[in-house]
Write an enzyme that holds these catalytic residues in place. Structure first.
Site, PDB file in Angstrom:
ATOM      1  N   SER A   1       0.827  -1.211   0.000  1.00  0.00           N
ATOM      2  CA  SER A   1       0.000   0.000   0.000  1.00  0.00           C
ATOM      3  C   SER A   1       0.860   1.259   0.000  1.00  0.00           C
ATOM      4  O   SER A   1       1.685   1.432  -0.885  1.00  0.00           O
ATOM      5  CB  SER A   1      -0.938  -0.062   1.205  1.00  0.00           C
TER       6      SER A   1
ATOM      7  N   ASP B   1      -2.122   6.495  -3.850  1.00  0.00           N
ATOM      8  CA  ASP B   1      -1.021   5.726  -3.272  1.00  0.00           C
ATOM      9  C   ASP B   1      -0.673   4.568  -4.225  1.00  0.00           C
ATOM     10  O   ASP B   1      -1.358   4.373  -5.241  1.00  0.00           O
ATOM     11  CB  ASP B   1      -1.352   5.294  -1.834  1.00  0.00           C
TER      12      ASP B   1
ATOM     13  N   ASP C   1      -1.116   1.394  -4.373  1.00  0.00           N
ATOM     14  CA  ASP C   1      -2.121   0.393  -4.750  1.00  0.00           C
ATOM     15  C   ASP C   1      -3.499   1.013  -4.973  1.00  0.00           C
ATOM     16  O   ASP C   1      -4.499   0.305  -5.089  1.00  0.00           O
ATOM     17  CB  ASP C   1      -2.166  -0.773  -3.753  1.00  0.00           C
TER      18      ASP C   1
ATOM     19  N   ASP D   1      -5.880   2.787  -3.559  1.00  0.00           N
ATOM     20  CA  ASP D   1      -7.111   2.793  -2.772  1.00  0.00           C
ATOM     21  C   ASP D   1      -7.264   4.084  -1.973  1.00  0.00           C
ATOM     22  O   ASP D   1      -8.275   4.287  -1.309  1.00  0.00           O
ATOM     23  CB  ASP D   1      -7.220   1.553  -1.862  1.00  0.00           C
TER      24      ASP D   1
HETATM   25 MG    MG Z   1      -3.241   1.679  -0.261  1.00  0.00          MG
END
Ligand code: MG
Length: 460
Positions: free
Chosen positions: A104, A247, A249, A251
């Protein structure tokens, strides 16, 4: 402590070359596959595997796939994609589960394996415990004729985009007509392809940096204001209407207003939620560390706010139980129930563009200026070796008039402010967050909470 493997309910995380090795990833992937297959209705379980752009990603992906095949799970590879795309693909394929290989927003030296249930949600506390029990019993390796097979699904991102653009809260044609100018920073994570495709389909003009999905993050990848100076400058230089930072990934979404000022991640959820709540009424679900601004948005819409412990899955499960149309986290994580119960930056971005389209030409800074301002101060420190419950007791006696919530660390509340002290679930740190009408008051709350924590660390 930082060289230890961090094992939480929904994943396992560590630094590459220290605690996190291909062996660890293979072992946990095999354990997850065994657990998921035992619960699957089909004779052969399929697990969706996707990853962010980290340099260590291809190595860990091969390790994870080997672990899954070794216990007889088939694998559906979706490639370098956002975590929410992996979650949606699990639902689409009616898979027995999913693995997202991503740390993440953590720095470049980290990576992690995140476990996704057949529902497309991250594992709950109960599911995580039952998986670890299954792992402790040992995995049964498949013989040569029962090894899992691997196939790839190149269309996961396209389906994700189609699902976002089909949301009933969006007037795609109106957004397209508005021709908004967007500055974009994807930090060389997994977001480049999906974010540019989304903005193109919404008719936006785009000025972008860091679209290359090669994982060589040019700055700390967490989309907090302190890391977004380059995007702020780009917004000003390009004369953009809004800046989007995601970010690695994809989300979490942070916003820069048209003056080139990062408006604070808590406003992402507030803006997105206000669009959804215009169309569909229902409670707004968020965590205990999210700004009071969501209370103002919810009360404007005439709906209640429900707060949960920190962690995406806690918010998602509560949203499902309450039939909430929208929820998320103050870190820029927007969850739209009509799409799927997971934080989704592209969905958040689309809703923000809808907000700007429907605002009759009003700017982002104009919209946020009309809303109450709170100062939120977030601090973190290494987790002390002593008991945090001692700290909580000390703080409760120091603030005898406060409301107390012990559901997730310690949260003290007053009529116009709050203080939250909690151990991170993903890093060996304690987070201290306070919000108040003025920054001085919020800083004072953080300082008072830190005093006993710093004292405990110094005697270590
Ligand atoms: Mg993330």
């Amino acid at each position: 402590m930082t060289d230890k493997l961090m094992v939480s309910v929904s994943g396992v995380r560590g630094r590459v070359g220290e605690a996190l090795s291909p062996e660890v990833i293979t072992r946990f992937a095999a354990g997850f596959g065994t657990w998921a297959a035992a619960r699957a209705a089909k004779p052969r379980a399929a697990i969706v595997v996707g990853r962010d752009s980290r340099v260590s990603g291809p190595m860990f992906q091969r390790a994870a796939i080997a672990g899954l095949q070794s216990v007889g799970c088939d694998v559906i590879e979706v490639g370098v994609v956002p975590t929410p795309t992996v979650q949606l693909a699990v639902e689409f394929h009616h898979a027995a589960g999913g693995l997202a290989i991503t740390a993440s927003h953590n720095p470049i030296e980290w990576n992690a394996l995140k476990f996704i249930a057949p529902s497309g949600l991250f594992l709950s506390a109960e599911e995580g415990a039952s998986m670890r029990e299954a792992m402790a019993k040992g995995v049964a390796l498949a013989t040569w004729d029962r090894l899992g097979e691997v196939r790839s699904d190149p269309d996961a991102v396209a389906r994700h985009l189609d699902a976002i653009l089909a949301l009933p809260y969006l007037d795609v044609e109106a957004v397209r007509q508005r021709r908004l100018h967007v500055a974009l920073d994807c930090v060389r994570g997994a977001g480049g392809p999906i974010m540019t495709a989304l903005l193109e389909r919404l008719g936006c003009r785009v000025s972008a940096i860091n679209l290359e999905a090669d994982g060589r993050f040019p700055r700390p990848p967490e989309p907090i204001a302190a890391n977004l100076g380059e995007l702020e400058a780009l917004v000003r230089l390009a004369g953009a209407d809004v800046g989007f930072a995601v970010d690695p990934d994809v989300d979490r979404l942070a916003l820069i207003d048209e003056t080139g000022h990062a408006i604070g991640e808590d406003y992402t959820l507030a803006l997105a939620a206000s669009v959804v709540l215009r169309h569909r009424k229902g409670p707004l679900v968020t965590n205990l560390s999210t700004s009071r601004i969501v209370d103002d948005i919810a009360s404007e819409a005439g709906v209640p706010v429900i707060r949960t412990p920190v962690g995406e899955v806690n918010v998602a499960i509560r949203m499902r139980a309450e039939g909430a149309p929208v929820g998320g986290e103050g870190n820029g994580g927007v969850i739209v129930a009509g799409l799927h119960l997971g934080r989704d930056a592209p969905a958040g971005a689309a809703l923000v563009l809808q907000m700007l389209t429907g605002a009759g030409g009003e700017t982002l800074s104009g919209i946020t200026k009309r809303w109450p301002r709170y100062a939120i101060v977030k601090d973190k420190l290494d987790r002390p070796s002593g008991s945090l419950h001692q700290i909580y007791d000390t703080l409760r006696s120091a603030f005898p008039g406060a409301g107390v919530d012990l559901e997730d660390g310690l949260r003290l509340t007053w009529s116009d402010s709050w203080l939250h002290v909690r151990p991170s679930g993903t890093e060996p740190i304690v987070r201290v967050i306070a919000e108040a009408p003025t920054e001085a008051r919020a800083r004072e709350l953080v300082a008072r909470a830190r005093a006993p924590l710093d004292a405990m660390q110094s005697v270590r």
